[in-house]
Structures are given as structure tokens and as C-alpha cells.
Write a protein that holds these residues in place. Structure first.
Motif, mmCIF file in Angstrom:
data_model
loop_
_atom_site.group_PDB
_atom_site.id
_atom_site.type_symbol
_atom_site.label_atom_id
_atom_site.label_comp_id
_atom_site.label_asym_id
_atom_site.label_seq_id
_atom_site.Cartn_x
_atom_site.Cartn_y
_atom_site.Cartn_z
ATOM 1 N N TYR A 29 30.405 -13.027 -44.101
ATOM 2 C CA TYR A 29 29.542 -13.371 -42.985
ATOM 3 C C TYR A 29 29.882 -12.660 -41.686
ATOM 4 O O TYR A 29 29.103 -12.681 -40.759
ATOM 5 C CB TYR A 29 29.587 -14.878 -42.739
ATOM 6 N N ALA A 78 21.288 -18.152 -36.022
ATOM 7 C CA ALA A 78 21.445 -16.719 -36.276
ATOM 8 C C ALA A 78 20.265 -16.181 -37.078
ATOM 9 O O ALA A 78 19.767 -15.079 -36.812
ATOM 10 C CB ALA A 78 22.752 -16.448 -37.011
ATOM 11 N N TYR A 92 24.080 -21.230 -38.512
ATOM 12 C CA TYR A 92 23.487 -20.198 -39.364
ATOM 13 C C TYR A 92 21.984 -20.102 -39.131
ATOM 14 O O TYR A 92 21.410 -19.004 -39.106
ATOM 15 C CB TYR A 92 23.766 -20.501 -40.838
ATOM 16 N N SER A 127 19.273 -12.328 -38.182
ATOM 17 C CA SER A 127 20.566 -11.967 -38.763
ATOM 18 C C SER A 127 20.495 -12.082 -40.276
ATOM 19 O O SER A 127 20.223 -13.166 -40.817
ATOM 20 C CB SER A 127 21.665 -12.896 -38.233
ATOM 21 N N THR A 154 27.357 -16.624 -36.738
ATOM 22 C CA THR A 154 27.732 -16.693 -38.150
ATOM 23 C C THR A 154 29.242 -16.849 -38.312
ATOM 24 O O THR A 154 29.704 -17.514 -39.238
ATOM 25 C CB THR A 154 27.245 -15.445 -38.914
ATOM 26 N N GLY A 177 22.937 -14.672 -41.404
ATOM 27 C CA GLY A 177 22.459 -16.022 -41.165
ATOM 28 C C GLY A 177 21.402 -16.428 -42.173
ATOM 29 O O GLY A 177 21.426 -17.545 -42.703
#
Length: 332
Positions: free
Chosen positions: A28, A242, A239, A247, A216, A250
Motif C-alpha cells: 500500500y 484515498a 482507504y 488512488s 493509505t 486505496g
């Protein structure tokens, strides 16, 4: 110049793989040593990079160059996106772009803090070491993007005291990327005593400054209870934030929570697979591998070995060992 190609962190195996992914430092975190973790094509045409010096006449141009890099770091959370944009700047003779490009490559390839590899990429990009002195001049004139770039450079060169010094200065000016990178200094005890509390503070400051990679990182710490009390629902919330900022890490993690029915989220196979595909298309190598598995076994996607191999191939180019093993298993 080509950096990367392709789309752009038994049944019981799937569940175990997803849990393993959630618990992997390698998955991550981007741009740091435990980076989400890249593939770089062998056929690289290296452009000439002009020599620069820290003269008064060039200061304005130098500031523009580092600010271009800072804008990319701020606006693009995914490795593949940043690689393409850093490459464009390098092709357009931004002499500092080599640092950001090499830094991202070694993190994507899980080779962060390997000095010889980092220097090798800098050499491939014809990096002029004289650029460091001009960066130092900009940083001493309070340019936080120059501070951050120096911090990243010295981090890869394992000169952690210098790295921390510049990152702290940039972080104290509100530079979100520097806050996130500084957290890793304390998280891994690089040149300092390991301090998870301090690491969490800096990850949180960066996340609250809307920096997806810090979100993250913080979410991952909540998922395993490192430096904070384990809290999957808080992890899922970070998450999700994100993911809302596009992301890939994410999005992948939210997919994992849906597939497992954890983090306060209902088990939803269809939504989980949809998000896996979204993350894979953004260049997340573990998501690419997971999509390959589902095509191979017809789990949530119509079985299609050719599609499976395509996704395994893209994932393998990004350095995913399970994808390499899958290709070998299928005798390709």
C-alpha cells in the motif's frame, strides 16, 4: 522514451491471498521503501540533460522546474501516472526530473534504498550531480519543493540525517509529501530511534492535508494495529478517502474489504471485482495479478486464459513475483 507498457499495491486461495495483501507492507505504501510497490522497459532512449549551475540568472527557471515536480507529486497518487509525467518533464529538459523518476522507479521495483540501483537509474537519465548544489541553494531560499526533492534524494543515498533535516524543514512548511516521507524515517528508525508514535503523527498530518499516499499508509497502520490501536473501520475510512482521490492503492484496499466483508463493509463480490478492475487499470500490480487469477479460474469474471495471461504479464512487468509464478505455471 518508454517507461512502461499496458493498462495505466483453489477457491480458498483467493480469500487467503486477499488477507495476505492487506497485511503486506509492500503493497500500500508509495514512494517509500515499503513502497506500493515498476517496470521500466529495456529500450530506453536517454535524452541529453543540460548542465545547470546555481546562478542568479537561472534561479527562476530552477524554481519552476522543482515546482513542476512538486505539482505532479501532489496531484497524481499513482506510480504509473507519475512516471509518465516525470518522464515528460525529463524529455523537456527538466534536470531535476531524473531524481523523481529514479526515486519512483526504485520504489515501484522494491529496490528503495539500494544506492547502486538508484545511482544506476540516475546515470541512465544522464543526471548532472551539479544539480544538487542548485537544489541546495533553492532549499536554503525556503523552496519547500526543493527541500522535499533533496530529502528524497538523500533518503535513497542513505544519508538519513540530511534527508530528515530537509524533510522536517519542508514538513514544517506544510509540504504534505515531505510529511509522509518523514514519517517513514521515524517508522523505520533510519538515522533516528524508531518512533511509531511520531510516524503516525506525520502520516496523519499528511493525510489530513489531503495526500492520498499518506492516507493509505495511515489506513494500513490501522489495519494491523502498528503505532495505533487496530481498527479496521477507521482503516477502511482512510482507504475510501484515498480511493475518492483516485488512488489505485486505496481502490484496491476498498476492493479487498468488500471481498472479505471486513472494515465495517458488507461482503460484496460484484463491487469488489469491479474495484479490482478499476485499480488494475490504474496500474496497481497486485490488482492486475488478482484480475488475472479471476480470469484464469473464472471467479467473478468469465474464464479467459488469454485475458489472464495479459494481466499476469502486465503485473509481472511491474515486478509482482506471484504474477511471474503464474506465468511460469501456465508454461508461458
Amino acid at each position: 522514451m518508454i517507461i512502461a507498457s499496458g493498462a495505466f499495491d483453489s477457491d480458498s486461495y483467493y480469500d487467503e491471498a486477499y488477507y495476505d495483501d492487506t497485511g503486506s507492507d509492500e503493497l500500500y505504501d508509495i514512494e517509500e521503501p515499503a513502497a506500493e510497490p515498476g517496470y521500466v522497459a529495456d529500450d530506453i532512449d536517454v535524452p541529453a540533460v543540460p548542465n545547470i549551475t546555481a546562478t542568479t540568472d537561472t534561479t527562476e527557471q530552477q524554481a519552476e522546474w522543482v515546482d513542476q515536480l512538486g505539482l505532479i507529486d501532489e496531484q497524481y497518487p499513482n506510480d504509473m501516472e507519475r512516471l509518465e509525467r516525470y518522464q515528460n518533464l525529463l524529455d523537456n529538459n527538466n534536470p531535476y526530473a531524473a531524481i523523481s523518476l529514479a526515486n519512483t522507479i526504485v520504489n515501484v521495483k522494491n529496490q528503495s534504498r539500494n544506492i547502486s540501483v538508484f545511482e544506476g537509474w540516475l546515470n541512465n537519465f544522464n543526471f548532472d550531480i551539479g544539480a544538487i548544489s542548485s537544489l541546495d541553494s533553492l532549499a536554503n531560499n525556503q523552496n519547500s519543493n526543493a527541500m522535499f526533492l533533496l530529502g528524497a534524494y538523500y533518503y535513497q543515498m542513505q544519508r538519513y540525517e540530511l534527508s530528515r533535516s530537509w524533510l522536517e524543514k519542508a514538513a514544517n512548511q506544510g509540504h504534505a509529501g515531505a510529511m509522509n516521507q518523514l514519517a517513514w524515517i521515524y517508522r523505520e528508525g533510519l538515522g533516528v530511534t524508531e518512533n511509531l508514535d511520531y510516524a503516525v503523527v506525520w502520516h496523519r498530518h499528511s493525510a489530513e492535508a489531503n495526500y492520498p499516499r499518506a492516507m493509505t499508509n495511515l489506513a494500513y497502520l490501522y489495519s494491523i494495529g502498528k503505532g495505533v490501536e487496530k481498527d479496521l473501520e477507521t482503516s477502511a475510512r482512510w482507504y475510501k478517502r484515498a480511493a475518492e482521490l483516485n488512488s489505485a492503492s486505496g481502490i484496491y484496499a476498498v476492493a479487498v474489504y468488500y471481498l472479505n466483508g471486513t472494515g465495517g463493509m458488507p461482503k460484496n463480490e460484484q463491487e469488489g471485482v469491479r474495484l479490482l478492475m478499476e485499480s488494475a487499470k490504474l496500474g496497481h500490480k497486485r490488482a492486475m495479478y488478482a484480475i488475472g487469477l479471476r480470469y484464469e479460474y473464472g471467479n467473478g469474471l468469465e474464464q479467459n486464459i488469454d485475458q489472464a495471461m495479459d494481466w499476469y504479464s502486465e503485473s509481472a512487468k511491474l515486478g509482482e513475483p506471484d504474477a511471474v509464478a503464474a506465468m511460469n505455471r501456465l508454461n508461458y
